[in-house]
Design an enzyme around this catalytic site. Structure first.
Site, PDB file in Angstrom:
ATOM      1  N   SER A 119      -7.630  -0.068  -0.359  1.00  0.00           N
ATOM      2  CA  SER A 119      -8.149   1.020   0.467  1.00  0.00           C
ATOM      3  C   SER A 119      -7.159   2.176   0.381  1.00  0.00           C
ATOM      4  O   SER A 119      -6.243   2.292   1.192  1.00  0.00           O
ATOM      5  CB  SER A 119      -8.304   0.552   1.922  1.00  0.00           C
ATOM      6  OG  SER A 119      -8.796   1.602   2.735  1.00  0.00           O
ATOM      7  N   GLU A 144      -3.087  -8.630   3.727  1.00  0.00           N
ATOM      8  CA  GLU A 144      -3.132  -8.972   5.149  1.00  0.00           C
ATOM      9  C   GLU A 144      -4.468  -8.655   5.806  1.00  0.00           C
ATOM     10  O   GLU A 144      -4.744  -9.145   6.912  1.00  0.00           O
ATOM     11  CB  GLU A 144      -2.001  -8.243   5.899  1.00  0.00           C
ATOM     12  CG  GLU A 144      -2.282  -6.808   6.285  1.00  0.00           C
ATOM     13  CD  GLU A 144      -2.273  -5.835   5.113  1.00  0.00           C
ATOM     14  OE1 GLU A 144      -2.632  -4.662   5.323  1.00  0.00           O
ATOM     15  OE2 GLU A 144      -1.923  -6.232   3.976  1.00  0.00           O
ATOM     16  N   ARG A 150     -15.813   3.467  10.713  1.00  0.00           N
ATOM     17  CA  ARG A 150     -15.020   4.568  11.282  1.00  0.00           C
ATOM     18  C   ARG A 150     -15.224   5.864  10.501  1.00  0.00           C
ATOM     19  O   ARG A 150     -15.454   6.927  11.081  1.00  0.00           O
ATOM     20  CB  ARG A 150     -13.543   4.186  11.266  1.00  0.00           C
ATOM     21  CG  ARG A 150     -12.581   5.257  11.762  1.00  0.00           C
ATOM     22  CD  ARG A 150     -11.182   4.985  11.238  1.00  0.00           C
ATOM     23  NE  ARG A 150     -11.125   5.092   9.784  1.00  0.00           N
ATOM     24  CZ  ARG A 150     -10.142   4.585   9.040  1.00  0.00           C
ATOM     25  NH1 ARG A 150      -9.147   3.902   9.602  1.00  0.00           N
ATOM     26  NH2 ARG A 150     -10.143   4.733   7.720  1.00  0.00           N
ATOM     27  N   CYS A 202       0.835  -1.198   0.000  1.00  0.00           N
ATOM     28  CA  CYS A 202       0.000   0.000   0.000  1.00  0.00           C
ATOM     29  C   CYS A 202       0.877   1.259   0.000  1.00  0.00           C
ATOM     30  O   CYS A 202       1.710   1.429  -0.860  1.00  0.00           O
ATOM     31  CB  CYS A 202      -1.002  -0.036   1.148  1.00  0.00           C
ATOM     32  SG  CYS A 202      -2.410   1.079   0.855  1.00  0.00           S
ATOM     33  N   LYS A 224     -11.730   7.712  -3.377  1.00  0.00           N
ATOM     34  CA  LYS A 224     -11.037   6.620  -2.704  1.00  0.00           C
ATOM     35  C   LYS A 224     -11.357   5.284  -3.368  1.00  0.00           C
ATOM     36  O   LYS A 224     -12.520   4.983  -3.669  1.00  0.00           O
ATOM     37  CB  LYS A 224     -11.435   6.572  -1.223  1.00  0.00           C
ATOM     38  CG  LYS A 224     -10.673   5.521  -0.424  1.00  0.00           C
ATOM     39  CD  LYS A 224     -11.061   5.541   1.052  1.00  0.00           C
ATOM     40  CE  LYS A 224     -10.259   4.524   1.839  1.00  0.00           C
ATOM     41  NZ  LYS A 224     -10.623   4.519   3.280  1.00  0.00           N
ATOM     42  N   HIS A 244      -3.895  -4.808   0.096  1.00  0.00           N
ATOM     43  CA  HIS A 244      -3.754  -5.293   1.473  1.00  0.00           C
ATOM     44  C   HIS A 244      -4.111  -6.775   1.551  1.00  0.00           C
ATOM     45  O   HIS A 244      -5.189  -7.134   2.024  1.00  0.00           O
ATOM     46  CB  HIS A 244      -4.689  -4.509   2.402  1.00  0.00           C
ATOM     47  CG  HIS A 244      -4.268  -3.103   2.668  1.00  0.00           C
ATOM     48  ND1 HIS A 244      -3.359  -2.767   3.640  1.00  0.00           N
ATOM     49  CD2 HIS A 244      -4.649  -1.945   2.087  1.00  0.00           C
ATOM     50  CE1 HIS A 244      -3.192  -1.447   3.660  1.00  0.00           C
ATOM     51  NE2 HIS A 244      -3.969  -0.927   2.724  1.00  0.00           N
TER      52      HIS A 244
END
Length: 307
Positions: A192, A237, A249, A142, A163, A235
């Site tokens: 992301s 992970e 969030r 990332c 985004k 990502h």
């Protein structure tokens, strides 16, 4: 094989619940093998979840690993208790004279800033320069991937119109590559981010090989021919709920985020997200560790410099 981690890491109990075996230093010293030494530069603000995510993937290997976590100290974090970081994390001065088989550089929520405006950019440069002579292989992901491509190859990032968030498919551009062994022709990975790298400059750089991309979102995985530097834009992970947590969030902050694409079944947020990148994540990290194990020198002080 188990992984050796600092006993202060909060991830230890969570890994034990998932039957991922960890050992302490006394047990490691009784095993007549040299473990792979991996350093993780954790730039994520929520450090404890990132620890679990990465150790979960790294622990799925027959190799013994010795893992250290480190952090920049130029910025005092507010999401993780500082006493915990002081007990479980190293600083650059602690690793400056050490050698590692692998370094993992994580993402960071600073991509809207110019690199030089990031509070700890000087420390990032210090780690990446040190890695030329003290680390065999570096895995960036990332923002860490964008930063590495910028530092080593002067490849800029580009702001996206909005985004990029969701689970996206990518196609392989190189068949039978060791890092992608076992992958289907199309695989999935969470994204992301607000930025991307300049794909044209990556494509034109003779030192870099694009391993996967999509028509919609461009390049995802890039590596040098010797695989000592690997850059992943997404990502692997992330766990099942990572994007949900980010979405909740951001809604709580009043940012009006778009729903993560290809994540909730029929875009219904009351349903559990589909975990369709899990096997690719495990394969990728297993392949990367296998590559490091096969190629790294036994005596790390004999590392050749990576230009």
């Amino acid at each position: 094989m188990p992984i050796k981690i600092d006993p202060h890491l909060s991830a230890k109990e969570k890994l034990r619940e998932e039957n991922i075996v960890t050992i302490d230093n006394d047990r490691a010293m009784t095993q007549d093998i040299r473990p792979l030494k991996i350093l993780i530069l954790n730039l994520m603000p929520l450090k404890k979840p990132t620890e679990v995510q990465l150790l979960r993937l790294l622990g799925n290997t027959p190799l013994q690993l010795e893992i250290d976590f480190c952090r920049p100290v130029s910025r005092v974090g507010t999401h993780t208790d500082n006493s915990y970081l002081e007990s479980a994390y190293l600083e650059f001065s602690d690793v400056a004279d050490k050698y590692y088989d692998g370094l993992i550089v994580t993402g960071a929520p600073v991509e809207k800033l110019e690199y030089e405006d990031v509070e700890y950019w000087g420390e990032i440069e210090e780690y990446l320069e040190w890695a030329r002579t003290h680390v065999y292989a570096v895995l960036h992901y990332c923002w860490g991937a964008q930063a590495g491509l910028y530092y080593y190859y002067d490849i800029p990032k580009v702001m996206l119109p909005q985004k990029l968030c969701g689970i996206y498919p990518y196609g392989l551009t190189v068949r039978n590559h060791p890092l992608l062994r076992g992958f289907d022709d199309r695989y999935f990975i969470p994204q992301s981010r607000y930025t991307k790298v300049d794909d044209a400059q990556v494509d034109s750089n003779p030192e870099l090989q694009v391993l996967s991309r999509s028509v919609e979102n461009g390049i995802n995985i890039v590596a040098t021919e010797d695989m000592r530097r690997v850059f992943v834009m997404g990502h692997f992970e992330y766990d099942r709920m990572s994007l949900r947590d980010e979405y909740v969030r951001d809604k709580g902050k009043g940012l009006d985020p778009a729903l993560p694409r290809h994540y909730y079944p029929t875009d219904d947020t009351t349903q559990e997200p589909l975990f369709k990148w899990c096997s690719y994540a495990h394969l990728f990290y297993l392949n990367w560790l296998n590559m490091v194990y096969q190629d790294t020198p036994y005596d790390l002080t004999k590392l050749t410099k990576k230009d």
